[in-house]
Write a protein that holds these residues in place. Sequence first.
Motif, PDB file in Angstrom:
ATOM      1  N   THR A 189     -23.344  19.041  40.012  1.00  0.00           N
ATOM      2  CA  THR A 189     -23.352  17.664  39.490  1.00  0.00           C
ATOM      3  C   THR A 189     -23.359  17.608  37.975  1.00  0.00           C
ATOM      4  OG1 THR A 189     -25.749  17.612  39.726  1.00  0.00           O
ATOM      5  CG2 THR A 189     -24.459  16.674  41.528  1.00  0.00           C
ATOM      6  N   ARG A 206     -21.506  19.110  49.404  1.00  0.00           N
ATOM      7  CA  ARG A 206     -20.959  17.741  49.342  1.00  0.00           C
ATOM      8  C   ARG A 206     -19.474  17.767  48.995  1.00  0.00           C
ATOM      9  NH1 ARG A 206     -25.321  16.308  45.923  1.00  0.00           N
ATOM     10  NH2 ARG A 206     -23.798  15.592  44.405  1.00  0.00           N
ATOM     11  N   PHE A 247     -16.600  16.415  51.514  1.00  0.00           N
ATOM     12  CA  PHE A 247     -15.635  15.398  51.099  1.00  0.00           C
ATOM     13  C   PHE A 247     -14.210  15.887  51.339  1.00  0.00           C
ATOM     14  CE2 PHE A 247     -12.649  13.840  47.941  1.00  0.00           C
ATOM     15  CZ  PHE A 247     -12.657  12.477  48.249  1.00  0.00           C
ATOM     16  N   GLU A 301     -26.328  22.362  48.007  1.00  0.00           N
ATOM     17  CA  GLU A 301     -26.178  20.935  48.314  1.00  0.00           C
ATOM     18  C   GLU A 301     -24.969  20.334  47.596  1.00  0.00           C
ATOM     19  OE1 GLU A 301     -28.524  16.818  47.451  1.00  0.00           O
ATOM     20  OE2 GLU A 301     -29.745  18.533  48.063  1.00  0.00           O
TER      21      GLU A 301
END
Length: 87
Positions: free
Chosen positions: A77, A42, A46, A38
């Motif tokens: 993250t 992302r 982007f 995930e």
Amino acid sequence: MNGGVIENFDSVDLVVVGGGPARGGLLSRGMTDWRDPEGFGRLRAFCDSEPSISSVATRRMLYRSVLIVAAKGGLFTDITAGDVVEL
């Protein structure tokens, strides 16, 4: 190994665990698909949506992000600005 732990590994895991030549696409593909699909998805989305970011730059960002996650653990993250500076 029939019924053993080895059945749960794919070739990427075996190369990384075995200390083989896990570099470039092999390492990146394994980490982005297995560790944090995930988060890396992302980043890829982007980059793909931003016309000023080339496909080469996208691959480099993904690879360098994978290196940080592999070295530090955690997820995409969890990468900090300090991690990027250390690289």
